[in-house]
Write a protein that holds these residues in place. Structure first.
Motif, PDB file in Angstrom:
ATOM      1  N   HIS A 120      33.760 -15.561   1.350  1.00 44.73           N
ATOM      2  CA  HIS A 120      33.333 -14.963   2.519  1.00 44.73           C
ATOM      3  C   HIS A 120      32.070 -14.374   2.395  1.00 44.73           C
ATOM      4  CE1 HIS A 120      34.803 -11.622   0.275  1.00 44.73           C
ATOM      5  NE2 HIS A 120      34.130 -10.729   1.205  1.00 44.73           N
ATOM      6  N   LEU A 121      31.803 -14.052   1.195  1.00 46.43           N
ATOM      7  CA  LEU A 121      30.361 -13.616   0.833  1.00 46.43           C
ATOM      8  C   LEU A 121      29.368 -14.441   1.103  1.00 46.43           C
ATOM      9  CD1 LEU A 121      31.527 -12.079  -2.609  1.00 46.43           C
ATOM     10  CD2 LEU A 121      31.206 -10.871  -0.513  1.00 46.43           C
ATOM     11  N   ILE A 122      29.570 -15.867   0.804  1.00 46.74           N
ATOM     12  CA  ILE A 122      28.410 -16.747   1.049  1.00 46.74           C
ATOM     13  C   ILE A 122      28.284 -16.993   2.563  1.00 46.74           C
ATOM     14  CG2 ILE A 122      27.987 -19.355   0.768  1.00 46.74           C
ATOM     15  CD1 ILE A 122      29.566 -19.009  -1.970  1.00 46.74           C
ATOM     16  N   GLN A 123      29.235 -16.986   3.216  1.00 45.40           N
ATOM     17  CA  GLN A 123      29.294 -17.064   4.489  1.00 45.40           C
ATOM     18  C   GLN A 123      28.556 -15.969   5.310  1.00 45.40           C
ATOM     19  OE1 GLN A 123      33.553 -17.230   5.854  1.00 45.40           O
ATOM     20  NE2 GLN A 123      33.642 -19.298   5.154  1.00 45.40           N
ATOM     21  N   PRO A 124      27.695 -16.314   6.656  1.00 42.86           N
ATOM     22  CA  PRO A 124      27.861 -17.433   7.356  1.00 42.86           C
ATOM     23  C   PRO A 124      26.773 -18.546   6.973  1.00 42.86           C
ATOM     24  CG  PRO A 124      26.193 -15.806   8.135  1.00 42.86           C
ATOM     25  CD  PRO A 124      26.744 -15.066   6.742  1.00 42.86           C
ATOM     26  N   LEU A 125      26.324 -18.782   5.470  1.00 47.22           N
ATOM     27  CA  LEU A 125      25.750 -19.738   5.159  1.00 47.22           C
ATOM     28  C   LEU A 125      27.024 -20.861   4.643  1.00 47.22           C
ATOM     29  CD1 LEU A 125      22.692 -18.574   3.065  1.00 47.22           C
ATOM     30  CD2 LEU A 125      23.007 -19.047   5.408  1.00 47.22           C
ATOM     31  N   ASP A 126      26.568 -21.973   4.827  1.00 46.37           N
ATOM     32  CA  ASP A 126      27.899 -23.176   4.712  1.00 46.37           C
ATOM     33  C   ASP A 126      27.591 -24.443   4.073  1.00 46.37           C
ATOM     34  OD1 ASP A 126      26.774 -24.122   6.678  1.00 46.37           O
ATOM     35  OD2 ASP A 126      27.967 -24.006   8.156  1.00 46.37           O
ATOM     36  N   THR A 127      26.528 -24.392   3.426  1.00 45.40           N
ATOM     37  CA  THR A 127      25.934 -25.827   2.835  1.00 45.40           C
ATOM     38  C   THR A 127      26.665 -25.932   1.384  1.00 45.40           C
ATOM     39  OG1 THR A 127      23.964 -25.199   1.899  1.00 45.40           O
ATOM     40  CG2 THR A 127      24.094 -25.880   4.204  1.00 45.40           C
ATOM     41  N   VAL A 128      26.649 -27.173   0.895  1.00 45.08           N
ATOM     42  CA  VAL A 128      26.867 -27.360  -0.453  1.00 45.08           C
ATOM     43  C   VAL A 128      25.771 -26.588  -1.386  1.00 45.08           C
ATOM     44  CG1 VAL A 128      27.111 -29.096  -2.363  1.00 45.08           C
ATOM     45  CG2 VAL A 128      27.813 -29.600  -0.205  1.00 45.08           C
ATOM     46  N   LEU A 129      24.564 -26.403  -1.106  1.00 45.57           N
ATOM     47  CA  LEU A 129      23.844 -25.763  -1.972  1.00 45.57           C
ATOM     48  C   LEU A 129      24.225 -24.300  -2.067  1.00 45.57           C
ATOM     49  CD1 LEU A 129      21.253 -25.632  -3.541  1.00 45.57           C
ATOM     50  CD2 LEU A 129      19.903 -25.254  -1.476  1.00 45.57           C
ATOM     51  N   ASP A 130      24.577 -23.746  -0.754  1.00 45.36           N
ATOM     52  CA  ASP A 130      24.942 -22.321  -0.855  1.00 45.36           C
ATOM     53  C   ASP A 130      26.245 -21.999  -1.603  1.00 45.36           C
ATOM     54  OD1 ASP A 130      22.983 -21.351   1.059  1.00 45.36           O
ATOM     55  OD2 ASP A 130      24.076 -22.491   2.702  1.00 45.36           O
ATOM     56  N   ASP A 131      27.275 -23.238  -1.505  1.00 44.63           N
ATOM     57  CA  ASP A 131      28.410 -22.662  -2.429  1.00 44.63           C
ATOM     58  C   ASP A 131      27.951 -23.151  -3.837  1.00 44.63           C
ATOM     59  OD1 ASP A 131      31.257 -23.203  -2.941  1.00 44.63           O
ATOM     60  OD2 ASP A 131      30.816 -25.348  -3.630  1.00 44.63           O
ATOM     61  N   SER A 132      27.094 -23.755  -4.210  1.00 46.74           N
ATOM     62  CA  SER A 132      26.764 -23.913  -5.617  1.00 46.74           C
ATOM     63  C   SER A 132      26.343 -22.620  -6.294  1.00 46.74           C
ATOM     64  CB  SER A 132      25.934 -25.149  -5.960  1.00 46.74           C
ATOM     65  OG  SER A 132      26.613 -26.354  -5.763  1.00 46.74           O
ATOM     66  N   ILE A 133      25.055 -22.358  -5.416  1.00 44.49           N
ATOM     67  CA  ILE A 133      24.351 -21.306  -6.062  1.00 44.49           C
ATOM     68  C   ILE A 133      25.156 -19.754  -5.878  1.00 44.49           C
ATOM     69  CG2 ILE A 133      22.195 -19.762  -5.446  1.00 44.49           C
ATOM     70  CD1 ILE A 133      20.590 -22.285  -4.818  1.00 44.49           C
ATOM     71  N   GLY A 134      25.748 -19.868  -4.850  1.00 44.34           N
ATOM     72  CA  GLY A 134      26.540 -18.581  -4.532  1.00 44.34           C
ATOM     73  C   GLY A 134      27.604 -18.316  -5.506  1.00 44.34           C
ATOM     74  N   CYS A 135      28.372 -19.228  -5.914  1.00 44.68           N
ATOM     75  CA  CYS A 135      29.496 -19.004  -7.045  1.00 44.68           C
ATOM     76  C   CYS A 135      28.779 -18.897  -8.335  1.00 44.68           C
ATOM     77  CB  CYS A 135      30.245 -20.319  -6.976  1.00 44.68           C
ATOM     78  SG  CYS A 135      31.322 -20.606  -5.574  1.00 44.68           S
ATOM     79  N   ALA A 136      27.758 -19.739  -8.647  1.00 52.01           N
ATOM     80  CA  ALA A 136      27.064 -19.324  -9.809  1.00 52.01           C
ATOM     81  C   ALA A 136      26.728 -17.943  -9.894  1.00 52.01           C
ATOM     82  CB  ALA A 136      25.890 -20.375  -9.923  1.00 52.01           C
ATOM     83  N   VAL A 137      25.981 -17.456  -8.979  1.00 50.20           N
ATOM     84  CA  VAL A 137      25.323 -16.228  -9.039  1.00 50.20           C
ATOM     85  C   VAL A 137      26.472 -15.434  -9.130  1.00 50.20           C
ATOM     86  CG1 VAL A 137      24.126 -14.372  -7.843  1.00 50.20           C
ATOM     87  CG2 VAL A 137      23.453 -16.867  -7.815  1.00 50.20           C
ATOM     88  N   TRP A 138      27.658 -15.235  -8.403  1.00 50.14           N
ATOM     89  CA  TRP A 138      28.718 -14.354  -8.428  1.00 50.14           C
ATOM     90  C   TRP A 138      29.347 -14.264  -9.877  1.00 50.14           C
ATOM     91  CZ3 TRP A 138      34.060 -14.059  -9.599  1.00 50.14           C
ATOM     92  CH2 TRP A 138      34.687 -12.911  -8.990  1.00 50.14           C
ATOM     93  N   PHE A 139      29.556 -15.572 -10.608  1.00 48.67           N
ATOM     94  CA  PHE A 139      30.039 -15.446 -11.749  1.00 48.67           C
ATOM     95  C   PHE A 139      29.005 -14.736 -12.711  1.00 48.67           C
ATOM     96  CE2 PHE A 139      33.069 -18.443 -10.225  1.00 48.67           C
ATOM     97  CZ  PHE A 139      34.540 -17.801 -10.574  1.00 48.67           C
ATOM     98  N   ALA A 140      27.957 -15.174 -12.609  1.00 48.20           N
ATOM     99  CA  ALA A 140      26.775 -14.710 -13.468  1.00 48.20           C
ATOM    100  C   ALA A 140      26.868 -13.174 -13.480  1.00 48.20           C
ATOM    101  CB  ALA A 140      25.530 -15.278 -13.222  1.00 48.20           C
ATOM    102  N   SER A 141      26.583 -12.610 -12.426  1.00 48.63           N
ATOM    103  CA  SER A 141      26.481 -11.142 -11.972  1.00 48.63           C
ATOM    104  C   SER A 141      27.795 -10.322 -12.288  1.00 48.63           C
ATOM    105  CB  SER A 141      26.069 -10.945 -10.545  1.00 48.63           C
ATOM    106  OG  SER A 141      26.932 -11.413  -9.675  1.00 48.63           O
TER     107      SER A 141
END
Length: 637
Positions: free
Chosen positions: A441-462
């Motif tokens: 839900h943090l990535i939404q309302p963006l919804d592409t494969v790129l958003d998923d990849s970057i959003g998850c990577a940044v979440w775990f990194a931070s």
């Protein structure tokens, strides 16, 4: 950094004295140091304001703040310059004091035109029944809106929830200017009308056309019962940056720059550019302006005794207040080097390096190294037990390889600094579970494969949970730094993406200029809202030195060939001015690293479906899972 929210109802049956538990949970994660609510009721409407503060500077100021006239203010931002303030002051109270003294709408616009720094805000004027809200020019702070019940209620919030349906979808408030709604008029008429005060565009004669285009784009994504119109007074916010220099050279780029496209990508090649007096001067100006931007972002912090309780080991006794999202690439290396100039020497800097690994590689290794049995920093939950130390020196993860090399460069530049290189290893199982329960839900309302990849990577990194690997031992570690520096904005302004090179090859410098202008124009909805929501979920604040207003204005003032020269090979031509700055700062191999996207450098793109395109809709973000709330209750307990 704060989690701010305002829930507005125009009918008695929708009045409520509390927010949904899911929404309140997400807001609390953003602002864990203080939480408060204020209820404002009128015969025609009700506003519930909720503020959740992450304390970073000055005296802790609970939000919402309210004055004697009943005005209410929610502020999620940082004032770095533009208006008068003292470094030790709290900018929430400063901004509210200025707002309370504004006599009219023109004064309000002048105030927000002057503020330099990231912000989103909500401001209720009791006497006029007006609700003002908006985001800064670049959209560096998230703000979402949700309209429901056919206009009988709406909500503004830093973050949404996983319970939203297609009919009640959260959407990002466009960073197109400041919006105002007359709550009393809306309640009476039943029509939701948003008045826009847009950022003034260049040249001035295009202001009206640009405003019409902006309104069309905004309205297209809103429900039919919501209208966006220009304000009657035709007032505008002043853009905080100068327009992009679109000048083209008289001669060809190769002739203008006097270099051949066949030159080797070496540090010596970069040093040749610095023999040009003009170029050397421009590079030094860039370093000075970027250094000041970093300084403002690492010094304006509330620093306590800086000791982690119950820790004795040297590597754990000092607390890092600042972390860097760190791949070892040119952007993060320059940011880390400049941060080292300004952060007190006895304070460590956390370098957060994320890698996504198979189960085989992520399993515990038999290190033939001394381990401390009593001084290990504990990871706070068995939930993260899979996040274990790496099994081999490089693991074939590109960002881990360059990250470790970058660490050695930084240690050579300042061996007195404690550089905490945090190896954050994520398994497929952990990625899938936490995407489902916490990240989606943090990535939404963006919804592409790129958003998923970057959003998850940044979440775990931070999140900052990983391992410190030293010559003597391997320690589990959790970064407690509240401020996280990121290099976003460098590629957009300095032609760092491969699409910039393609654009230059097909459309020349004129096309490249337009591409750079487009990149900066869309960064608010393409990147920054998502990254703010993802990083703030850990009670941390993202800061973007490359998007400092003075940095952007300086880069905008330069002709494109002084920022990038795409006749030159990869590793030199893209982000040329940044590479030259890196050489001047004493960096070596990292100055020549070509651009590598985070999703490939961290290997998250290889974890699941390999046949997806970055622009595809991501099915993993579409499903809403029923166990989310129970999982969050479990985490709380």
């Amino acid at each position: 950094m704060c989690g701010i929210c305002c829930s507005v109802s125009f009918s008695v049956e929708h009045f409520s004295k509390d927010l949904e538990e899911d929404l309140l949970y997400s807001l609390n994660r953003r602002g864990p140091d203080s939480g408060k609510q204020v209820l404002k009721s009128d015969v025609n409407y009700q506003c519930l304001f909720s503020g959740h503060v992450l304390h970073l500077r000055g005296v802790l100021t609970a939000q919402p703040v309210e004055d004697e006239r009943g005005n209410v203010f929610l502020w999620n931002g940082e004032v770095f310059s533009g208006i008068k303030f003292e470094a030790e002051e709290n900018d929430t109270q400063i901004m509210f004091n200025y707002l309370s003294s504004c006599m009219n709408e023109s004064d309000i616009l002048s105030l927000f035109s002057e503020v330099q720094g990231p912000w989103s805000f909500i401001y209720y004027q009791a006497s006029t029944h007006y609700l003002w809200f908006g985001r800064d020019f670049f959209g560096r702070r998230s703000l979402l809106w949700q309209f429901s019940n056919l206009g009988k209620s709406f909500c503004l919030s830093s973050v949404g929830t996983q319970k939203s349906t297609v009919a009640n979808q959260w959407q990002e408030v466009p960073a197109s200017g400041i919006f105002r709604i007359d709550l009393k008029s809306t309640a009476i008429s039943g029509c939701v009308i948003l008045k826009l005060y847009p950022w003034k565009c260049f040249p001035k004669e295009n202001v009206l056309d640009e405003c019409v285009n902006s309104l069309s784009r905004i309205s297209a994504d809103l429900p039919a019962f919501v209208s966006v119109i220009p304000n009657e007074a035709k007032l505008y916010l002043e853009k905080p940056v100068v327009p992009l220099n679109m000048m083209l050279p008289q001669a060809s780029l190769e002739t203008h720059c006097r270099y051949s496209s066949s030159i080797p990508p070496t540090r010596e090649t970069l040093q040749i550019f610095l023999t040009d007096g003009h170029m050397k001067k421009v590079v030094q100006q860039f370093i000075d302006i970027l250094s000041l931007a970093v300084k403002r972002r690492v010094l304006y912090l509330h620093r306590d005794e800086n000791l982690v309780p119950n820790e004795v080991s040297k590597i754990c006794t000092r607390k890092a207040n600042v972390a860097v999202l760190f791949s070892g690439g040119i952007d993060s290396m320059v940011i880390a080097t400049l941060a080292d100039r300004h952060i007190p020497l006895d304070e460590p800097i956390d370098l957060l390096n994320v890698a996504f690994m198979s189960e085989a590689k992520i399993s515990p290794a038999n290190f033939n190294k001394k381990r401390s049995k009593q001084n290990n920093c504990k990871i706070p939950s068995e939930e993260f037990s899979n996040n274990v130390a790496a099994d081999s020196p490089d693991d074939n993860i590109p960002d881990r390889v360059t990250g470790r090399a970058g660490l050695k460069e930084l240690q050579a530049i300042n061996p007195s600094r404690i550089w905490n290189f945090v190896e954050i290893n994520v398994s497929l199982e952990e990625l899938q579970k936490l995407r489902r329960t916490q990240i989606c839900h943090l990535i939404q309302p963006l919804d592409t494969v790129l958003d998923d990849s970057i959003g998850c990577a940044v979440w775990f990194a931070s999140r900052g949970i990983g391992w410190l690997v030293t010559q003597d031992e391997v320690k589990s570690y959790q970064s407690r730094a509240k401020v996280i520096l990121t290099g976003i904005g460098a590629d957009e302004q300095l032609a760092g993406y491969s699409r910039h090179r393609i654009c230059f090859q097909t459309l020349g410098l004129e096309g490249l200029n337009k591409e750079i202008a487009m990149e900066l124009g869309r960064i608010s909805f393409r990147n920054l809202g998502r990254d703010d929501r993802v990083i703030a979920d850990h009670g941390k604040e993202a800061r973007f030195p490359f998007l400092d207003e003075n940095v952007v204005s300086f880069l905008n003032s330069l002709p494109v060939w002084e920022k990038a020269n795409l006749t030159l090979p990869r590793g030199i031509g893209e982000k040329l001015i940044l590479r030259l700055a890196a050489v001047e700062l004493g960096l070596t191999a990292s100055a020549l690293l070509p651009k590598r996207a985070m999703q490939f450098g961290s290997r998250i793109a290889k974890m699941e479906k390999n046949n997806e395109k970055a622009s595809d809709k991501c099915g993993r973000l579409q499903t809403i899972f029923s166990e989310n709330l129970s999982f969050k209750k479990e985490i709380k307990s």
